[in-house]
Design an enzyme around this catalytic site. Sequence first.
Site, PDB file in Angstrom:
ATOM      1  CB  THR A 193       1.814  -0.621  -8.597  1.00  8.21           C
ATOM      2  OG1 THR A 193       2.068  -1.914  -8.035  1.00  8.21           O
ATOM      3  CG2 THR A 193       1.301  -0.780 -10.012  1.00  8.21           C
TER       4      THR A 193
ATOM      5  CG  ASP B 175      -6.332  -5.785  26.030  1.00  5.30           C
ATOM      6  OD1 ASP B 175      -6.235  -5.273  24.901  1.00  5.30           O
ATOM      7  OD2 ASP B 175      -7.307  -5.601  26.786  1.00  5.30           O
TER       8      ASP B 175
ATOM      9  N   GLY C 127       0.789  -1.236   0.000  1.00 14.23           N
ATOM     10  CA  GLY C 127       0.000   0.000   0.000  1.00 14.23           C
ATOM     11  C   GLY C 127       0.807   1.264   0.000  1.00 14.23           C
TER      12      GLY C 127
ATOM     13  CD  GLU D 288     -12.114  -0.803  25.926  1.00 17.24           C
ATOM     14  OE1 GLU D 288     -11.098  -0.082  25.721  1.00 17.24           O
ATOM     15  OE2 GLU D 288     -12.189  -1.982  25.550  1.00 17.24           O
TER      16      GLU D 288
END
Length: 616
Positions: free
Chosen positions: A211, A502, A207, A427
């Site tokens: 190219t 985690d 990515g 969280e």
Amino acid sequence: MEKILKNLFTIILLFLLLSGIIILYQSPDKKPTNISLSELVTEINQDKVKTITIQNNILDIELQDGSKQKASKESESSLTETLANYGIDKEKVKNVSIAVKEDSGWSFWLSAILPFLLPFLLIGAFIWFMLRQAQRGNAQALSFGTSRARMIDPKDKKKRTTFADIAGAQETKTELEEIVDFLKHPKKFLSMGAKIPKGVLLLGPPGTGKTLMAKAVAGEAGVPFFNISGSEFVEMFVGVGASRVRDLFKQAKKNAPSIVFIDEIDAVGRHRGSGLGGGHDEREQTLNQILVEMDGFETDTSVIVIAATNRPDVLDPALLRPGRFDRRVTMDLPDINEREQILVIHTKNKPIEKSVSLRVIAERTPGFSGADLANLVNEGAILATRRNKKTIDMPELTESIEKVILGPERRSRVINKKEKEIIAYHEGGHALVGASLLYADPVQKVSIISRGHAGGYTLAVPSEDKSLHSHNYFLDELAMLLGGYASEKLIFNDTTTGPSSDLERATHMARNMVTRYGMSRLGARTFGKKEEMIFLGRETHEDRDYSEKTAQDIDGEVSLLINTAFERATKILNERRLVLDTLAHTLLEKETLEKDEFDAIVGEIPAEKVPKEERI
């Protein structure tokens, strides 16, 4: 065989369609009634008949009321004789209009010959299609060894790509500008005794635009660009790949100066003599032909081979020697300035709101490649369309970042109250530990909305790009990773399956600190070498260069790092329990906290509050 059956079906369908049209054409709107000659005589005597048309032995009759009838007469006698035998009134016949219709030449022959000729026509058409398919098969067999490369004509401005279409990668462009100059002015270099480079190897993660960069070189030089993938050389039959390589270079030399681009060259350029197949399989024969073609260039042949791969470690050494791939150009992931430039290009033809700050988007996307950024902008456009907006605003782009990283939101997922509370504390533990440590990445967003496989997520992004990471950074990141696990154990005195990812990341990070980075008491050395082996799936083989005693010491160091990080996370959560509760309750109420809201709850953590003695 499928094409033959398809063509045969087409012939039958056309024949049925043609027959239907003929029948429809020959059939009148209203089918006439068949009557006998005696009935015809009766109707003539009653003045019901208006006209009679004679065609061969068929009588087409039209009555005074417009209706139509049909009758047949004897072929040996005329109509008058036939009607006289049935006792017709001669005075009544005078009131009937009688006409004789002669057959046209083509209709006569068509009606006479077509029933016999049609089967022969069908058989002939079938044989013709069979021969045509056979000729195509022969042509395909003869062209089996020809190159499958696609050529981009430099005169085609719509498909032409230049360096201006690529943002960032300034060092790569500078390196490749010499190649452009070689292609434009080869005599200038040949007069100085300089040889034209034969090959350029573009290296970099997927990515990053390898190219696109190869196309830009051809576009800048204005030369033909032959594009082919490494996998397109190799076929089931031995010798086909080598034949295609010869044909490709033959075409390139014919159109010289030109560029041959081989994408994913590791498909055919892998190290010879390794794995199954010995030294005579099709892939290695193809590689041998590539080596011969690149080594056989004349000094005045302006054909340059550009190859791209993200696996340079598996390439054969013969490919990498000087004289074949003379230049190796590395294309790294873009930095913050280059990401901003890439975003400018991808948003050029999109209705972007004026309030959108591409700099902020670039800051929140470290590690994104050019393809990731293009996908981000596209996802933002799709999201804005779904929301019936006319422009793409900041919320769509920021949400697209999370979608690219974690996947789409799963708001429809049903989560019971207890699980939602566990996720909120989990969280909250990640975010609070991360915000309380000096070297951890700053928290940008906390959410308990499910995305992908994650029940919630804490988005921590560095404030600036980093290419080097310190020992202290890894220690703080380990503590942050274990913050969710420590929070569950502290609040609920139990653990769930939620922290599994985690724990996996923490273990991997701690093992790398010990075995790769020399960040442990075992000293400044590495342990083991990992090699990928692709056979019946993807496996990683580790070449162990240490003893069993050292393996136990490595496990002990990894456990020490993880246990210390867990104790640090637990201590921070104990000291800031009220903040953790506030954070969890706010998440249960709002589900998502942005950076400003999160900082307002947690507050700033002075550097002097971070105990130095806790660091290893």
